[in-house]
Write a protein that holds these residues in place. Structure first.
Motif, short mmCIF file in Angstrom:
data_model
loop_
_atom_site.label_atom_id
_atom_site.label_comp_id
_atom_site.label_asym_id
_atom_site.label_seq_id
_atom_site.Cartn_x
_atom_site.Cartn_y
_atom_site.Cartn_z
N GLY A 162 63.63 134.27 39.58
CA GLY A 162 63.09 132.95 39.86
C GLY A 162 62.22 132.44 38.74
O GLY A 162 62.34 132.87 37.59
N TRP A 163 61.32 131.51 39.07
CA TRP A 163 60.39 130.91 38.10
C TRP A 163 58.96 131.08 38.62
O TRP A 163 58.75 131.38 39.80
CB TRP A 163 60.65 129.42 37.95
N ASN A 164 58.04 130.81 37.73
CA ASN A 164 56.65 130.59 38.15
C ASN A 164 56.46 129.08 38.14
O ASN A 164 56.19 128.48 37.10
CB ASN A 164 55.68 131.28 37.19
N SER A 165 56.64 128.44 39.28
CA SER A 165 56.57 126.98 39.37
C SER A 165 55.89 126.61 40.67
O SER A 165 56.55 126.32 41.68
CB SER A 165 57.98 126.37 39.29
N ARG A 166 54.56 126.62 40.66
CA ARG A 166 53.82 126.43 41.90
C ARG A 166 52.83 125.28 41.76
O ARG A 166 52.15 125.15 40.75
CB ARG A 166 53.08 127.73 42.25
N LEU A 167 52.78 124.45 42.77
CA LEU A 167 51.79 123.38 42.83
C LEU A 167 50.41 124.00 43.04
O LEU A 167 50.22 124.81 43.95
CB LEU A 167 52.11 122.42 43.97
N ASP A 168 49.45 123.62 42.20
CA ASP A 168 48.09 124.17 42.31
C ASP A 168 47.38 123.67 43.56
O ASP A 168 47.61 122.54 44.02
CB ASP A 168 47.24 123.76 41.10
N GLU A 169 46.48 124.49 44.09
CA GLU A 169 45.68 124.10 45.24
C GLU A 169 44.87 122.83 44.97
O GLU A 169 44.77 121.94 45.82
CB GLU A 169 44.71 125.23 45.62
N LEU A 170 44.28 122.75 43.77
CA LEU A 170 43.43 121.61 43.46
C LEU A 170 44.25 120.32 43.43
O LEU A 170 43.84 119.29 43.99
CB LEU A 170 42.72 121.82 42.13
N HIS A 171 45.42 120.36 42.81
CA HIS A 171 46.27 119.16 42.78
C HIS A 171 46.73 118.80 44.19
O HIS A 171 46.82 117.62 44.54
CB HIS A 171 47.46 119.39 41.86
N ALA A 172 47.05 119.80 44.99
CA ALA A 172 47.46 119.53 46.36
C ALA A 172 46.35 118.84 47.14
O ALA A 172 46.60 117.91 47.92
CB ALA A 172 47.86 120.83 47.06
N ALA A 173 45.13 119.26 46.92
CA ALA A 173 43.99 118.63 47.60
C ALA A 173 43.83 117.18 47.17
O ALA A 173 43.57 116.30 48.01
CB ALA A 173 42.71 119.42 47.31
N PHE A 174 43.97 116.92 45.88
CA PHE A 174 43.90 115.54 45.40
C PHE A 174 45.06 114.70 45.98
O PHE A 174 44.88 113.54 46.36
CB PHE A 174 43.97 115.50 43.88
N LEU A 175 46.24 115.30 46.02
CA LEU A 175 47.40 114.58 46.56
C LEU A 175 47.23 114.26 48.03
O LEU A 175 47.69 113.21 48.51
CB LEU A 175 48.67 115.40 46.33
N ARG A 176 46.57 115.12 48.77
CA ARG A 176 46.33 114.85 50.19
C ARG A 176 45.44 113.61 50.35
O ARG A 176 45.67 112.79 51.25
CB ARG A 176 45.66 116.05 50.85
N VAL A 177 44.47 113.46 49.47
CA VAL A 177 43.63 112.27 49.49
C VAL A 177 44.47 111.03 49.22
O VAL A 177 44.43 110.03 49.95
CB VAL A 177 42.50 112.38 48.45
N LYS A 178 45.27 111.09 48.16
CA LYS A 178 46.04 109.92 47.75
C LYS A 178 47.14 109.58 48.74
O LYS A 178 47.51 108.40 48.89
CB LYS A 178 46.62 110.15 46.35
N LEU A 179 47.68 110.58 49.42
CA LEU A 179 48.75 110.33 50.38
C LEU A 179 48.27 109.42 51.51
O LEU A 179 49.01 108.58 52.01
CB LEU A 179 49.29 111.64 50.93
N THR A 180 47.00 109.58 51.90
CA THR A 180 46.46 108.74 52.99
C THR A 180 46.36 107.27 52.58
O THR A 180 46.28 106.39 53.43
CB THR A 180 45.07 109.22 53.43
N ARG A 181 46.38 107.00 51.27
CA ARG A 181 46.27 105.63 50.76
C ARG A 181 47.57 105.10 50.17
O ARG A 181 47.60 103.98 49.65
CB ARG A 181 45.18 105.56 49.68
N LEU A 182 48.62 105.91 50.22
CA LEU A 182 49.86 105.55 49.51
C LEU A 182 50.46 104.24 50.01
O LEU A 182 50.82 103.37 49.21
CB LEU A 182 50.88 106.69 49.62
N ASP A 183 50.57 104.08 51.31
CA ASP A 183 51.16 102.84 51.83
C ASP A 183 50.33 101.62 51.44
O ASP A 183 50.88 100.56 51.10
CB ASP A 183 51.30 102.92 53.35
#
Length: 372
Positions: A226-247
């Motif tokens: 396989g690969w080493n291709s993982r979304l970082d925890e910190l980026h995931a946390a930022f994305l969770r914030v932005k997802l609530t405002r995406l619409d």
């Protein structure tokens, strides 16, 4: 007044308290790889897209190539790809050992359609990758039907289409896999590289999770390469914030795009983006076409307006991919030569969009007068 092409800092300033809290939460947890933030974001983004699963990966390119690998696409196979797109779409195909087969866009548009795709299908074809270019939905419902009838995998390149909908359904949810980039300037962007794959095939999701983590589902037990291709925890946390405002932010993009659509529709020599009835684009980019592209760009620069070029060099004219050039590519060559991206970001002021609109109109009015 200077108008930048994009102002990412303004968006982050607007969200700073929530982003700061997300940062503190992750740092305090001491967990930075494949932890609770990634798991929560995967659940939330899958639900947002109407999919059964989301697999967070390192970037959009990895989302594409891991999807192809998980679907068994490899050497000796052909994958039909959009001729006009970012290089990653083609690179993912080449990276798994398959051959990219360039498909010209539909007349007057930027996306590939069923008629052109059907002409390119051969016994070696294994998959089709349509691109929801600029955040405007491609005809993926029709392509999904064609792929189903032909025994092909449909892998959607939704890197620019977070929140876009094709006839009421989320882009990325039509195929075996929908591939997203979370590059910072995307509609849903991390504060660094990131990517994700959505799917409703639970078996495929299981394999993708293994492939992104060295081919391992259990620590120290590697089941396949396989690969080493993982979304970082910190980026995931930022994305969770932005997802609530995406619409909310996408709605603002739509309002700004409408200023351009309404204000430039009557200009001779300008082709505006085409949106099918019932579709909901998210305007990652607002791209017009004109034979006067370079002169218009210079005119706007003189007025303090920054513009972008997407994508001025076709992939099949780049050194690694020249061997895959299609025999005829007039439409994609024209797209590369005539496309100009106007400034558009969600916190852009209405007055700025109106200034850009007026500057474009002034250019064409003066040019027509000079022709007389």
């Amino acid at each position: 007044m200077r108008i930048p092409f994009y102002n990412l800092a303004a968006e982050h300033d607007w969200l700073r308290p929530e982003l700061d809290e997300a940062y503190r939460r992750v740092v305090s947890s001491g967990w930075f790889i494949l932890g609770p933030e990634v798991e929560a974001f995967e659940r939330e983004f899958a639900a947002y897209c109407g999919a059964q699963a989301c697999i967070g990966v390192a970037n959009g390119l990895d989302a594409l190539r891991l999807s192809l690998r998980a679907l068994g696409v490899g050497r000796g196979d052909e994958v039909i790809v959009a001729a006009h797109t970012f290089v990653a779409t083609w690179m993912a195909v080449a990276d798994v050992g398959a051959t990219p087969v360039a498909c010209e866009p539909e007349p007057g548009g930027a996306a590939i359609g069923t008629a052109a795709v059907e002409r390119l299908i051969t016994p070696r074809t294994r998959a089709v990758i349509p691109v929801h270019l600029y955040g405007v939905p491609a005809p993926v419902d029709d392509l999904a039907e064609l792929c189903g009838a032909s025994g092909l995998h449909l892998v959607e390149d939704a890197a620019q289409a977070h929140g876009a909908r094709r006839r009421g359904r989320s882009c990325g949810s039509f195929g075996a896999a929908g591939c997203f980039s979370f590059y910072p300037s995307k509609n849903l962007g991390a504060l660094g590289d990131g990517g994700g794959i959505i799917t409703s095939d639970i078996g495929l999701a299981k394999r993708l999770r293994r492939l992104r983590n060295y081919g391992s589902a259990v620590k120290y037990q590697v089941e396949e390469e396989g690969w080493n291709s993982r979304l970082d925890e910190l980026h995931a946390a930022f994305l969770r914030v932005k997802l609530t405002r995406l619409d909310e932010l996408n709605a603002r993009r739509n309002a700004l795009a409408q200023i351009y659509l309404d204000g430039l529709a009557d200009l001779d020599g300008v082709a505006l983006p085409q949106v099918s009835s019932g579709d909901a684009p998210v305007w990652h980019l607002f791209v017009l076409r004109t034979r006067e592209r370079d002169a218009l760009r210079a005119h706007l620069a003189d007025a303090g307006i920054e513009t972008g070029l997407h994508y001025p060099i076709p992939v099949y004219r780049m050194a690694p991919f020249r061997k895959y050039a299609p025999p005829a590519h007039g439409a994609s060559d024209l797209l590369a030569a005539e496309s100009l991206s106007l400034p558009l970001w969600p916190l852009m002021k209405t007055e700025s969009a109106e200034t850009v609109r007026d500057a474009v109109r002034t250019f064409f009015v003066r040019m027509r007068r000079a022709e007389r």
